[in-house]
Motif scaffolding. Structure first.
Motif, PDB file in Angstrom:
ATOM      1  N   ASP A   1     -63.889  25.616  42.070  1.00 28.41           N
ATOM      2  CA  ASP A   1     -63.508  26.256  43.329  1.00 28.41           C
ATOM      3  C   ASP A   1     -64.505  26.047  44.466  1.00 28.41           C
TER       4      ASP A   1
ATOM      5  N   ALA B   1     -70.944  20.042  48.850  1.00 28.73           N
ATOM      6  CA  ALA B   1     -70.295  21.340  48.657  1.00 28.73           C
ATOM      7  C   ALA B   1     -71.322  22.459  48.613  1.00 28.73           C
TER       8      ALA B   1
ATOM      9  N   GLN C   1     -60.486  18.962  49.604  1.00 29.88           N
ATOM     10  CA  GLN C   1     -60.862  19.162  50.999  1.00 29.88           C
ATOM     11  C   GLN C   1     -61.351  17.847  51.613  1.00 29.88           C
TER      12      GLN C   1
ATOM     13  N   GLU D   1     -68.502  18.775  55.493  1.00 32.50           N
ATOM     14  CA  GLU D   1     -67.364  18.548  56.394  1.00 32.50           C
ATOM     15  C   GLU D   1     -67.698  17.483  57.432  1.00 32.50           C
TER      16      GLU D   1
ATOM     17  N   ALA E   1     -61.541  21.947  44.554  1.00 30.38           N
ATOM     18  CA  ALA E   1     -61.500  22.315  45.975  1.00 30.38           C
ATOM     19  C   ALA E   1     -62.268  21.326  46.844  1.00 30.38           C
ATOM     20  N   ARG E   2     -63.457  20.915  46.436  1.00 31.99           N
ATOM     21  CA  ARG E   2     -64.279  20.047  47.282  1.00 31.99           C
ATOM     22  C   ARG E   2     -63.716  18.631  47.397  1.00 31.99           C
TER      23      ARG E   2
ATOM     24  N   ARG F   1     -66.216  24.777  47.631  1.00 30.27           N
ATOM     25  CA  ARG F   1     -65.694  24.124  48.842  1.00 30.27           C
ATOM     26  C   ARG F   1     -66.822  23.375  49.536  1.00 30.27           C
TER      27      ARG F   1
END
Length: 174
Positions: free
Chosen positions: A23, A12, A61, A31, A57-58, A25
């Protein structure tokens, strides 16, 4: 045989003074690592039918990347994704309790997406004195690292006494 996969969220963005840890990401490398790890599982024929993740969030995701990869590769394979708020701060015992209470016994393969140190601690609990696994985990459990646990028990009875670490899938390792 049932499978539990403990997955540490992918890499992240670094926290900044204005943002909350919750929060954060994934960054671009995270990714990519999550996508590669999802493909790796699919290519190995490991297909989760239930994903339980922290709502951070991470982690969400990372879970979404896995769910999307599964849906694209196997459209007829249903996957349920569920958040478990306690996984954000839970220790290894809390993770095991969430598995027992949240994953249906009808599931065959469940993916748990969470945080360190809990994911690493879970992997070590199930290593059963395997020096090979303990040594690899002892160097640190990387982001997007995944531990595969096998058990004959129902998920409602899942414990270190009836399950064992069978494989580690660490990013950037073949």
């Amino acid at each position: 045989m049932r499978t539990i996969l403990f997955l540490r969220h992918a890499q992240a963005v670094l926290p900044d003074s204005s943002g909350k840890d919750f929060d954060r990401r994934l960054n671009a490398a995270g990714e990519t690592d999550a996508e590669n790890q999802a493909k790796r599982l699919i290519n190995a024929g490991i297909l989760p039918d239930f994903i339980l993740c922290s709502p951070a969030a991470r982690t969400r995701q990372t879970a979404d990347i896995f769910k999307t990869a599964l849906a694209n590769a196997h459209p007829a394979h249903p996957v349920t994704l569920q958040e478990a708020p306690s996984l954000y701060r839970a220790n290894a015992a809390g993770y095991i309790q969430e598995i027992r209470s949240q994953i249906p016994d009808a599931s065959r393969c469940a993916l748990i997406v969470g945080h360190n140190p809990s994911i690493e601690d879970c992997a070590l609990l199930f290593a059963r004195s395997s020096h090979q696994f303990e040594q690899r985990i002892g160097y640190g459990f990387p982001t997007a690292g995944l531990a595969e646990i096998k058990t004959q028990a129902d998920f409602s009875a899942f414990s270190p006494e009836n399950a064992q670490l069978t494989a580690l899938y660490l990013p950037h390792e073949d």
